[in-house]
Design an enzyme around this catalytic site. Structure first.
Site, PDB file in Angstrom:
ATOM      1  N   HIS A 132       0.802  -1.236   0.000  1.00  0.00           N
ATOM      2  CA  HIS A 132       0.000   0.000   0.000  1.00  0.00           C
ATOM      3  C   HIS A 132       0.832   1.282   0.000  1.00  0.00           C
ATOM      4  O   HIS A 132       0.298   2.353  -0.291  1.00  0.00           O
ATOM      5  CB  HIS A 132      -0.915   0.050   1.237  1.00  0.00           C
ATOM      6  CG  HIS A 132      -1.978  -1.003   1.267  1.00  0.00           C
ATOM      7  ND1 HIS A 132      -2.874  -1.192   0.241  1.00  0.00           N
ATOM      8  CD2 HIS A 132      -2.291  -1.931   2.216  1.00  0.00           C
ATOM      9  CE1 HIS A 132      -3.702  -2.187   0.566  1.00  0.00           C
ATOM     10  NE2 HIS A 132      -3.363  -2.653   1.746  1.00  0.00           N
ATOM     11  N   GLY A 140      -2.088   2.416   4.659  1.00  0.00           N
ATOM     12  CA  GLY A 140      -2.545   1.061   4.971  1.00  0.00           C
ATOM     13  C   GLY A 140      -1.531   0.207   5.711  1.00  0.00           C
ATOM     14  O   GLY A 140      -1.296  -0.940   5.330  1.00  0.00           O
ATOM     15  N   TYR A 297      -3.590 -10.946   9.770  1.00  0.00           N
ATOM     16  CA  TYR A 297      -3.756 -10.355  11.094  1.00  0.00           C
ATOM     17  C   TYR A 297      -4.133 -11.382  12.142  1.00  0.00           C
ATOM     18  O   TYR A 297      -4.333 -11.044  13.300  1.00  0.00           O
ATOM     19  CB  TYR A 297      -4.768  -9.200  10.993  1.00  0.00           C
ATOM     20  CG  TYR A 297      -4.316  -8.244   9.921  1.00  0.00           C
ATOM     21  CD1 TYR A 297      -3.305  -7.327  10.185  1.00  0.00           C
ATOM     22  CD2 TYR A 297      -4.789  -8.345   8.603  1.00  0.00           C
ATOM     23  CE1 TYR A 297      -2.807  -6.513   9.180  1.00  0.00           C
ATOM     24  CE2 TYR A 297      -4.298  -7.536   7.602  1.00  0.00           C
ATOM     25  CZ  TYR A 297      -3.309  -6.620   7.896  1.00  0.00           C
ATOM     26  OH  TYR A 297      -2.793  -5.831   6.900  1.00  0.00           O
TER      27      TYR A 297
HETATM   28 ZN   LIG Z   1      -4.431  -7.082   3.211  1.00  0.00          ZN
END
Ligand SMILES: [Zn+2]
Length: 377
Positions: A132, A140, A297
């Protein structure tokens, strides 16, 4: 091919994002610990990460932005003007050891992976794939755009047809914008539609590039709930379209794991079986490339998925069960589930059951529209 190399470091343990940031979790160091505990990584296969040089960082980023990042890192603060101009020191892109030192190490590792690939190795840098970031601002969670640096490095080495494939659940806006008018670089991304997901402003079907020839940019923005069958369908169709118009000499693959069903920052429903199958499909179609990490994540889901990628790259059989030592590594991660779902399966077995299903009409239509746009417009 000479063999597989994992460019990684335990140094990332102390180079993390801070406070409540989604990237405060262990990722690369966890992968290393997990692979070691599973006896899937030999010492000779582990290449210690090195930092990128200023010259390498300048392959994509402006000098004033890099100077600002370094200054902010050394002084531990940013002014309001700097915050607004460079988008750092925000909740999204906070000051932390990850901002400069972590990013520079990840970017150096990507250059190492490119160099290893050019020497004939299959190299994976799980800390890379920060797609990003823009030349002069963070975006981002990304500060240094290592995939873009890899592409420009390859261009400097004389490559004239470079394919970038991005499997992350989010569109690769920083990379796409960096090469949007470049006929030597083809960008192909499957992602959550920007109609409902970050980065919202990029990743639409109509963005087909503005090079001299035909469009060299393929976006497949997908609906929520994408299952394995749909993801693999889109990938197969996408690769067909790419190879109709482009003959890549080399490719860079971003392997963000946030498309996995366990990931709470995306609405895709991939199993790690589907993720691994996608990786195999790409290698069957294109041979070997340069492999980078990306978003992801849920630390346990991420470590398992990248362990599968590593097994495939290193030609190792996938172990059926997670041994007790490796299970302990996963259980010791300080991470709280956001969803009330039974995730115990993650600690016992490495490979998930496939999450196959119907391929929805809208998924087929998006692929068909993309083909028409790319090949006939
Ligand atoms: Zn992603």
């Amino acid at each position: 091919m000479k063999g597989a190399k994992l460019v990684a470091s335990y140094a990332y343990r102390s180079l993390r994002y801070t406070s409540n940031h989604p990237l405060r979790i262990p990722r690369v160091s966890l992968l290393l610990e997990f692979l070691k505990a599973m006896e899937l990584l030999e010492d000779s296969q582990h290449v210690e990460s090195r930092e990128a040089s200023l010259e390498e960082l300048r392959l994509f980023h402006t000098k004033d932005y890099l100077d600002t990042l370094r200054w902010a890192d050394e002084n531990g603060k940013v002014s309001k003007e700097v915050r607004e101009k460079y988008n750092i020191g925000t909740l999204e892109n906070p000051l932390s050891p990850a901002m400069w030192k972590g990013s520079v190490l990840a970017a150096g590792s990507t250059v190492q992976a490119v160099q290893l690939c050019l020497e004939g190795y299959r190299a994976f840098n799980p800390a890379g794939g920060m797609h990003h970031a823009y030349p002069n601002r963070a975006h981002g969670f990304c500060f240094i755009n290592d995939p873009a640096i890899a592409i420009n490095y390859l261009k400097h080495r004389g490559f004239k047809a470079i394919l970038y494939i991005d499997l992350d659940a989010h569109h690769c806006d920083g990379v796409q914008d960096g090469f949007y008018e470049d006929d030597q670089v083809f960008i192909f991304s499957i992602h959550q539609s920007p109609e409902y997901a970050f980065p919202f402003s990029r990743g639409f079907l109509q963005e087909i590039g503005e090079g001299k020839g035909k469009g060299y940019n393929l976006n497949l923005p997908m609906p929520k709930g994408l299952n394995d069958s749909e993801f693999l369908y889109a990938l197969e169709k996408g690769l067909e379209i790419v190879l109709e118009v482009f003959r890549p000499e080399v490719y860079v693959l971003q392997l963000g794991t946030d498309a996995l069903k366990e990931d709470y920052l995306s609405k895709f429903e991939l199993s790690n079986w589907g993720f691994l199958r996608a990786f195999k499909l790409i290698r069957e179609a294109l041979g070997d490339g340069i492999y980078l990490g990306g978003g992801g994540y849920h630390p346990i889901a991420l470590a398992r998925a990248w362990a599968l990628i590593w097994c495939e790259l290193a030609g190792k059989d996938i172990p059926k069960v997670i041994n007790s030592k490796a299970k302990q590594v996963l259980l010791s991660v300080d991470f709280e589930e956001f969803e009330e779902t039974d995730r115990n399966y993650m600690f016992d077995r490495l490979l998930d059951r496939p999450n196959e299903g119907d391929i929805r009409k809208e998924v087929k239509e998006i692929c068909q529209k993309a083909k028409t746009l790319l090949l006939y417009s």
